[in-house]
Design an enzyme around this catalytic site. Structure first.
Site, PDB file in Angstrom:
ATOM      1  N   HIS A  59       0.166   5.250  -1.757  1.00 29.87           N
ATOM      2  CA  HIS A  59       0.031   6.428  -0.904  1.00 29.87           C
ATOM      3  C   HIS A  59       1.198   7.400  -1.091  1.00 29.87           C
ATOM      4  O   HIS A  59       1.036   8.596  -0.849  1.00 29.87           O
ATOM      5  CB  HIS A  59      -0.076   5.995   0.562  1.00 29.87           C
ATOM      6  CG  HIS A  59      -1.418   5.433   0.909  1.00 29.87           C
ATOM      7  ND1 HIS A  59      -2.319   6.086   1.713  1.00 29.87           N
ATOM      8  CD2 HIS A  59      -2.021   4.279   0.543  1.00 29.87           C
ATOM      9  CE1 HIS A  59      -3.416   5.358   1.834  1.00 29.87           C
ATOM     10  NE2 HIS A  59      -3.261   4.251   1.133  1.00 29.87           N
ATOM     11  N   ASN A  95      -3.916   8.235   6.110  1.00 24.43           N
ATOM     12  CA  ASN A  95      -2.759   7.451   6.557  1.00 24.43           C
ATOM     13  C   ASN A  95      -2.730   7.169   8.056  1.00 24.43           C
ATOM     14  O   ASN A  95      -2.271   6.109   8.481  1.00 24.43           O
ATOM     15  CB  ASN A  95      -1.468   8.169   6.171  1.00 24.43           C
ATOM     16  CG  ASN A  95      -1.312   8.326   4.668  1.00 24.43           C
ATOM     17  OD1 ASN A  95      -1.936   7.613   3.889  1.00 24.43           O
ATOM     18  ND2 ASN A  95      -0.490   9.270   4.246  1.00 24.43           N
ATOM     19  N   ARG A 116       0.815  -1.218   0.000  1.00 20.84           N
ATOM     20  CA  ARG A 116       0.000   0.000   0.000  1.00 20.84           C
ATOM     21  C   ARG A 116       0.848   1.268   0.000  1.00 20.84           C
ATOM     22  O   ARG A 116       0.401   2.317  -0.469  1.00 20.84           O
ATOM     23  CB  ARG A 116      -0.904   0.027   1.243  1.00 20.84           C
ATOM     24  CG  ARG A 116      -2.035  -0.966   1.229  1.00 20.84           C
ATOM     25  CD  ARG A 116      -2.880  -0.801   2.481  1.00 20.84           C
ATOM     26  NE  ARG A 116      -3.556   0.488   2.510  1.00 20.84           N
ATOM     27  CZ  ARG A 116      -4.033   1.054   3.613  1.00 20.84           C
ATOM     28  NH1 ARG A 116      -3.883   0.453   4.783  1.00 20.84           N
ATOM     29  NH2 ARG A 116      -4.650   2.220   3.552  1.00 20.84           N
ATOM     30  N   HIS A 119      -6.004  -5.006  -2.922  1.00 20.95           N
ATOM     31  CA  HIS A 119      -6.761  -5.434  -1.746  1.00 20.95           C
ATOM     32  C   HIS A 119      -7.015  -6.934  -1.744  1.00 20.95           C
ATOM     33  O   HIS A 119      -7.738  -7.438  -0.885  1.00 20.95           O
ATOM     34  CB  HIS A 119      -8.086  -4.672  -1.666  1.00 20.95           C
ATOM     35  CG  HIS A 119      -7.916  -3.239  -1.284  1.00 20.95           C
ATOM     36  ND1 HIS A 119      -8.955  -2.324  -1.294  1.00 20.95           N
ATOM     37  CD2 HIS A 119      -6.828  -2.544  -0.876  1.00 20.95           C
ATOM     38  CE1 HIS A 119      -8.498  -1.146  -0.905  1.00 20.95           C
ATOM     39  NE2 HIS A 119      -7.207  -1.246  -0.647  1.00 20.95           N
ATOM     40  N   PRO A 131      -8.026   9.453  -1.665  1.00 26.70           N
ATOM     41  CA  PRO A 131      -9.464   9.184  -1.551  1.00 26.70           C
ATOM     42  C   PRO A 131      -9.831   8.531  -0.227  1.00 26.70           C
ATOM     43  O   PRO A 131      -9.026   7.861   0.411  1.00 26.70           O
ATOM     44  CB  PRO A 131      -9.726   8.237  -2.727  1.00 26.70           C
ATOM     45  CG  PRO A 131      -8.424   7.540  -2.949  1.00 26.70           C
ATOM     46  CD  PRO A 131      -7.360   8.562  -2.636  1.00 26.70           C
TER      47      PRO A 131
END
Length: 327
Positions: free
Chosen positions: A63, A91, A59, A190, A160
């Protein structure tokens, strides 16, 4: 979700990246030939200690890259005059495994000091987390520099929310030259990992302010989520993002087709017509998903800000030289 007022400025900056030295595979083959092997070894050891670290590390690329390009800005700790990205809305209490990147950086500094950027370590680590979870392997392009600053506000304005719907996400991804297909494929990250109850309680008890659960959730799945995430319960309790949260596969898309997406931003990919076709394609054909995922990750990794940078000695802080000297 706040308006993304900074995006035109950011997209302009990303376009400027063409003036920077081009990224390329095997960038460190002469200066640090063991770099990719050493990073993968660190990721593997951490996954053996904590399997969930694979999803957490993967992830980090998204980010980092969505906020001013792939420049390691996400990794900077706050200072007395800078609020970084770690405590941004998307975060805080969500991203993990920064210490895994620290370990990889420390390992590389011991072998080839001052050579490999933290930004490149993030890209390698994200790839390795997928590979070691049973997903595809691919050749990453390297040669990034680390940013000299970070901005919590930039992250808040861009990243988002778990409540985002597919229409919003398509528009957001388009600003980064990522298609609806890229969106669905990258959401397939995911396939591994877990999400917090905090991110879904509104779906279970007050979807869109109705005081009722999201009608798109499969009733049996909703009963299980009600037990996992009761009203007023601990928001930090976690559940699998799909039925096989430690294996990188296409089960995630099969779950979406059956109304078993954990996050609203996941399930909406199937309820929205423009993305539904890709969910069905990837659920039916694992190879198509893996191919599209790799393409999306490479495109995501190509995002650069074009701003001045450096090779940090410690991923959490800029080097000790004055910033104006580096500029």
């Amino acid at each position: 979700m706040a308006p993304i007022a900074l995006l035109p400025f950011l997209i302009l900056n990303l376009a400027v990246a063409t003036a920077a030295p081009p990224l390329r595979p095997r960038f460190y083959e002469k200066t640090c030939p063991e770099a990719e092997h050493l990073v993968r070894d660190v990721i593997k050891k951490n996954m053996e200690r904590e399997p969930r670290s694979a999803a957490s590390v993967n992830r980090l690329q998204f980010h980092d890259c969505f906020v001013n390009g792939c420049d390691g800005s996400l990794l900077l700790d706050d200072t007395s005059n800078m609020l970084g990205e770690k405590l941004s809305l998307s975060n805080i209490n969500s991203l993990r495994s920064y210490e895994v990147i620290d370990e990889a950086k420390e390992t590389l500094e011991g072998v080839c000091p001052g050579v490999v950027s933290c930004a490149d370590i993030l890209i390698m680590a994200a790839r390795d987390a997928v590979v070691l979870s049973g997903g595809p392997d691919w050749e990453v392009k390297l040669g990034r520099q680390d940013s000299l600053t970070a901005s919590q506000k930039d992250a808040d304005d861009i990243m988002p929310s778990p409540r985002a719907n597919a229409s919003y996400l398509i528009d957001l991804f388009r600003k980064f030259n990522l298609s609806a297909k890229d969106l669905v494929a990258l959401s397939g990250s995911h396939s591994i990992g877990k999400g917090r109850c905090f991110s879904i309680v509104f779906r279970l008890y007050n979807q869109s302010g109705t005081g009722r659960p999201d009608p798109a959730i499969d009733p049996i799945f909703r009963e299980n989520l009600d037990k996992l995430c009761p009203r007023g319960g601990d928001g930090n309790v976690t559940g699998g993002l799909d039925a096989t949260p430690e294996r990188f596969d296409n089960q995630y898309f099969k779950d979406l087709m059956n109304g078993r997406g954990f996050l609203n931003s996941d399930q909406t990919l199937f309820t929205y017509p423009k993305t539904r076709q890709y969910v069905r394609l990837f659920a039916r054909n694992r190879d198509e998903f893996l191919k599209a995922f790799v393409e999306g990750m490479i495109k995501l990794g190509d995002l650069q800000s074009g701003r001045p940078g450096e090779i940090r000695q410690n991923c959490r802080v800029v080097n000790s030289r004055p910033v104006d000297e580096l500029m």
